[in-house]
Design an enzyme around this catalytic site. Structure first.
Site, PDB file in Angstrom:
ATOM      1  N   CYS C  83       0.828  -1.211   0.000  1.00 17.82           N
ATOM      2  CA  CYS C  83       0.000   0.000   0.000  1.00 17.82           C
ATOM      3  C   CYS C  83       0.857   1.254   0.000  1.00 17.82           C
ATOM      4  O   CYS C  83       0.334   2.364  -0.137  1.00 17.82           O
ATOM      5  CB  CYS C  83      -0.923   0.006   1.206  1.00 17.82           C
ATOM      6  SG  CYS C  83      -1.481  -1.623   1.688  1.00 17.82           S
ATOM      7  N   LYS C 328      -9.264   8.026   3.483  1.00 20.27           N
ATOM      8  CA  LYS C 328     -10.625   7.743   3.925  1.00 20.27           C
ATOM      9  C   LYS C 328     -11.673   8.309   2.962  1.00 20.27           C
ATOM     10  O   LYS C 328     -12.581   7.589   2.554  1.00 20.27           O
ATOM     11  CB  LYS C 328     -10.832   8.336   5.331  1.00 20.27           C
ATOM     12  CG  LYS C 328     -12.232   8.174   5.862  1.00 20.27           C
ATOM     13  CD  LYS C 328     -12.513   6.729   6.207  1.00 20.27           C
ATOM     14  CE  LYS C 328     -13.985   6.393   6.175  1.00 20.27           C
ATOM     15  NZ  LYS C 328     -14.564   6.307   4.841  1.00 20.27           N
ATOM     16  N   HIS C 332      -8.768   5.220  -1.463  1.00 17.30           N
ATOM     17  CA  HIS C 332      -7.494   4.522  -1.279  1.00 17.30           C
ATOM     18  C   HIS C 332      -7.298   3.487  -2.379  1.00 17.30           C
ATOM     19  O   HIS C 332      -7.407   2.280  -2.139  1.00 17.30           O
ATOM     20  CB  HIS C 332      -7.479   3.874   0.113  1.00 17.30           C
ATOM     21  CG  HIS C 332      -6.199   3.190   0.477  1.00 17.30           C
ATOM     22  ND1 HIS C 332      -4.974   3.521  -0.064  1.00 17.30           N
ATOM     23  CD2 HIS C 332      -5.954   2.174   1.359  1.00 17.30           C
ATOM     24  CE1 HIS C 332      -4.035   2.730   0.453  1.00 17.30           C
ATOM     25  NE2 HIS C 332      -4.603   1.911   1.312  1.00 17.30           N
TER      26      HIS C 332
END
Lengths: 140, 356, 385
Positions: C83, C328, C332
């Site tokens: 990520c 958020k 993402h």
């Protein structure tokens, strides 16, 4: 899970085989060839007790592919007697039956829910230590 | 006609060195099954039966039972030279359950391993073979397991009793054993009372034919032959264990053989958890060993469809007490229960809901 | 090593791009960034991405993007750090330009997640953890974070509702970002009512599955002014790692990789946390925000949540975070998020953040976290003096 990978993972999945540093005695799970504690490259295999306690837990309401039966089940961060921590699924327990600090023991279970279609992947899970009836032992 | 020479004798005296049991924690109330199929809920043969969890099968259950057996004693893994699992609910149709058990227990690679199939007699057949291995000197110790997650067709009468559980027995030389095998025999005929084809999910059974001609005939003849061979009567036994398809059959069999209620009581588990098939008589024997005292004599007779019985005479030695070292007893597993009254959840646990 | 600046940025909106493929998203962001920089052809292209192989059956991604952007022939490489891939690709491009190997480099972060259904994405995200000892046991990435959240609540005495300021702030800021996936404010009740994903983590503790691509163009600082009047300098860039599994860590509630990479950038730039005007942090889950604030020195251990409760993270607070919605609310798209963060810091420093614009900012920080913070990439950006 493919077949060669499963065969390689059996010592860890079946018997919690770990590595102990022959220099500083720190135990590592999963096994590694160099000690995180002292840097020594001299490691020996050891079998962990499978006895530990819950440091934290979570209830999964979504599952990865092949793990449908894990929906609603519990996962925990567990500290074993040897000081080793690992993450594993809990079994034979409902959310109201678990808490931080609870004593748990390793059991061998099916890890995946798609066993009917191919390889059955067996591996460690943990459950609250099975209760013994006081009476059964008093007879000895 | 008195049976002569039917006893199977070993070169060396053999005994039960250790044992361990397993019963899963899930129980389904049989009234939930009856309610689903429109049957009278008051006529169910037992109140609840054991069911495996979604992550359990004959291999995982065999492993825990065998681990319990090994935890009671201190025997180097290399001394255990055989692992046999008797079951009619194998996780794989082709691929031994016994090698999974042996690998997990750390008994591989120099070990004999195979799965036994003989309906509900598969577990005691594994015991006979283990006795032979030790008795002939081929192995210092041999492990025999009877375990099932018994399958029954939804709506079939078997559904009220087909249950999950079993036990493992470690056999070794009698001198070091917790219980000695005084003698054993097998009694087998081609009686087609119950069978399943390779690609069928559920067994078919002969309804009332499974009674007199099958269960009673084989259990009675095997037991009587054993008693005759050893020159004993039911009075010589403190305990008796039989295969337990339902409570009614067991009570009638005990009565016909001349065993009293108190003799069968500790090993009489079918009212509590149902019929664990290849695990049934072995689990009963384990429950008896949980409470037996040195000198107690135990009569053990299994039954498996197809059909046959193994009958054994067992006498407890003082070493049995040393096995009570905190390893869970059969009653511990029976006391551990999560009861469900939801037929849908029962079907899910039994892996009967087909998903693609 | 020579100083490096960002001279152009470009992005696609973040969301469910049913009509656009992996390559189309990446090419769109690359072309927008090059147009913004006034660059026709870069010397090299780096693609940050986590799951193109697993979700889109496409590896050799950077070659594909270079090709379809119209630049076959240039150097192109994919950069993967779970990520944190979107931050890592900027870090890689920065090293290449700083070293003098290339002058004009485009870094694009891209992720296409919506082509595969829910449990496929769940499985894909789990590959950021330890495949053999976490993912193979059916332990989802969210569940791992949930273990941390419960441990944090237990150790420091917080309730679930205490985490709501992270989410409320992110959504409030997302309203002002036209590229954001969610542009609706939410309140504490919404947060408390949201369904659980892995208890104690709810849907609103988590960032959404989505698609998107963001790109930045880098060049030596000495040449930056020839492309744009408002270049933004990369003041510092650092990556650090930790154990891949949660188990072996001394304290699971301490993000060592985030700490180390933050310390390294502070040292490189000669600054301390109090010099940072705003912080694009990795708010993939509320617990990650709290632990990131603590690891970077903005809050004491166990005080990350309190720091948020005391309004410090608000756009008028001491340390605004998630200023354009964060992971958020902006969304993402995992391997692209780190690049979006850099782009958003650049926009703020150039005064181009529109309604999300903060007043008087000179130094911004971005931190992209991969796996269970097993890797963290941190950047400090500043307006040239």
């Amino acid at each position: 899970m493919n077949l060669p990978r499963y065969r390689r993972l059996q010592p860890a999945f079946y018997r919690l085989q770990a590595a102990r540093c022959t220099a500083c005695r720190q135990v590592h799970f999963p096994s590694r060839t160099r000690c995180l504690g002292c840097g020594s490259a001299s490691m020996e295999p050891v079998r962990l007790s499978g006895q530990g306690r819950v440091l934290s837990f979570a209830r999964m309401l979504h599952a990865a592919r092949g793990f449908q039966d894990s929906v609603g089940s519990l996962t925990a961060l567990i500290e074993l007697r040897e000081g080793v921590r690992l993450v594993a699924q809990l079994t034979d327990v409902e959310p109201d039956g678990i808490g931080i600090g609870q004593e748990v023991e390793m059991v061998l279970r099916r890890l995946r829910s798609d066993a009917e279609q191919g390889l059955i992947v067996y591996g460690y899970k943990f459950r609250p230590v099975l209760k013994r009836q006081a009476g059964a032992q008093a007879q000895s | 006609m008195p049976a002569q020479g039917t006893l199977m004798r070993t070169q060396h005296a053999v005994g039960i060195t250790s044992y361990g049991a397993y019963v899963p924690r899930w129980r389904v109330r049989t009234e939930a099954i009856a309610a689903c199929w429109g049957r009278e809920t008051s006529r169910v043969p037992i109140r609840a039966k054991s069911v495996p969890g979604p992550d359990e099968d004959t291999a995982t259950m065999s492993i825990e039972a065998a681990q319990n057996a090994l935890r009671r004693v201190d025997i180097p893994p290399g001394q255990i030279r055989a692992v046999w699992v008797g079951s009619e609910s194998k996780p794989y149709a082709v691929k031994p359950t016994s090698t999974i058990v042996a690998e997990v227990l750390g008994l591989t690679p120099f070990v004999s391993a195979a799965d036994m199939e003989f309906a509900c007699k598969a577990g005691s057949e594994a015991m006979q073979t283990a006795i032979a291995y030790v008795g002939s000197g081929m192995a210092p110790y041999a492990l025999a397991i009877g375990m099932d997650t018994a399958q029954s067709q939804p709506g079939d009468s078997l559904e009220y009793t087909a249950a999950a559980g079993g036990a493992a027995f470690l056999f070794g030389r009698a001198e070091q054993a917790a219980a000695e095998i005084e003698g054993s025999l097998s009694y087998v005929t081609d009686t087609p009372d119950f069978f399943r084809h390779a690609h069928q999910h559920y067994p078919q059974h002969g309804q009332r034919f499974t009674g007199d001609m099958a269960y009673f005939h084989h259990s009675l003849h095997a037991t009587r032959a054993l008693l005759d061979e050893l020159g004993r009567t039911p009075k010589d036994y403190r305990w008796a264990v039989f295969h337990q398809p339902n409570p009614k059959f067991v009570r009638r069999l005990a009565k016909e053989l001349g065993f009293g209620k108190e003799q069968i009581e500790p090993g009489f588990l079918v009212p509590l958890i149902g019929n664990t098939y290849a695990g049934s008589s072995l689990l009963g024997l384990a429950a008896v060993l949980d409470i037996a005292e040195p000198g107690d004599r135990i009569l053990f007779t299994s039954y498996g469809s197809g059909a046959g019985s193994d009958s054994m005479s067992i006498v407890v030695t003082p070493r049995l007490r040393a096995l009570r070292n905190g390893v869970p007893s059969v009653r511990d597993y029976i006391a551990r229960r999560r009861e469900i009254g939801d037929y849908g959840l029962y079907l899910r646990l039994m892996k009967k809901i087909h998903r693609e | 090593m020579r100083p490096v600046s960002i001279i152009g940025v470009g992005q696609t909106p973040v969301g469910e791009h049913w009509q656009k493929s992996l390559r189309e998203l990446a090419v769109e962001a690359v072309q927008a960034a090059l147009a913004d920089a006034g660059v026709e052809r870069p010397d090299a292209l780096f693609a940050g991405n986590m799951l193109s192989g697993g979700l889109c059956e496409q590896e050799n991604l950077a070659t594909l993007v270079a090709d379809f952007s119209g630049f076959p022939g240039i150097e192109a490489l994919k950069i993967e750090a779970a990520c944190a891939s979107g931050g890592a690709v900027v870090r890689a491009a920065h090293m290449v330009v700083a070293s003098g190997a290339h002058d004009l480099v485009v870094a694009v972060g891209v992720e296409k997640m919506t082509d595969l259904g829910g449990d496929g994405v769940t499985s894909g995200l789990a590959t950021a953890a330890d495949a053999d000892y976490e993912a193979a046991h059916g332990i989802t990435f969210t569940a791992l974070n949930a273990l941390l959240m419960r441990l944090y609540m237990e150790r420091y005495g917080y309730a679930r509702r205490d985490f709501s300021p992270f989410v409320i702030t992110a959504h409030e800021n997302g309203v002002h970002n036209p590229q954001a996936m969610f542009r609706e404010a939410i309140d504490e009740k919404d947060f408390l009512d949201s369904p659980m994903v892995a208890e104690p983590i709810s849907i609103l503790d988590s960032s959404p599955v989505c698609d998107g691509a963001a790109a930045v163009v880098l060049c030596p600082t000495e040449k930056a002014r020839s492309f744009t009047e408002r270049p933004v300098q990369i003041l510092a860039s650092a990556t650090a790692t930790d154990t891949i599994g949660l188990g072996p860590r001394k304290d699971p509630l301490w993000f060592e990789s985030a700490y180390l990479s933050a310390q390294r950038v502070y040292q490189q730039a000669g600054v301390s946390p109090k010099d940072i005007n705003f912080f694009e942090l990795h708010d993939a889950f509320t617990i990650v925000s709290a632990l990131s604030l603590e690891a970077c020195g903005f809050a004491e251990r166990g005080q990350g949540v309190r720091f948020a409760q005391e309004c410090n993270i608000h756009r008028n607070g001491k340390l605004p975070i998630s200023t354009q919605g964060g992971l958020k609310a902006r969304g993402h798209p995992v391997g692209a998020s780190g690049t979006y963060q850099i782009l958003e810091v650049v926009d703020q420093l150039r005064g181009r953040a529109g309604e999300a614009q903060l007043g008087n900012v000179r130094i911004g920080m971005a931190q992209s976290i991969g796996g269970m913070a097993s890797v963290a990439v941190t950047h400090l950006l500043g307006v040239e003096v």
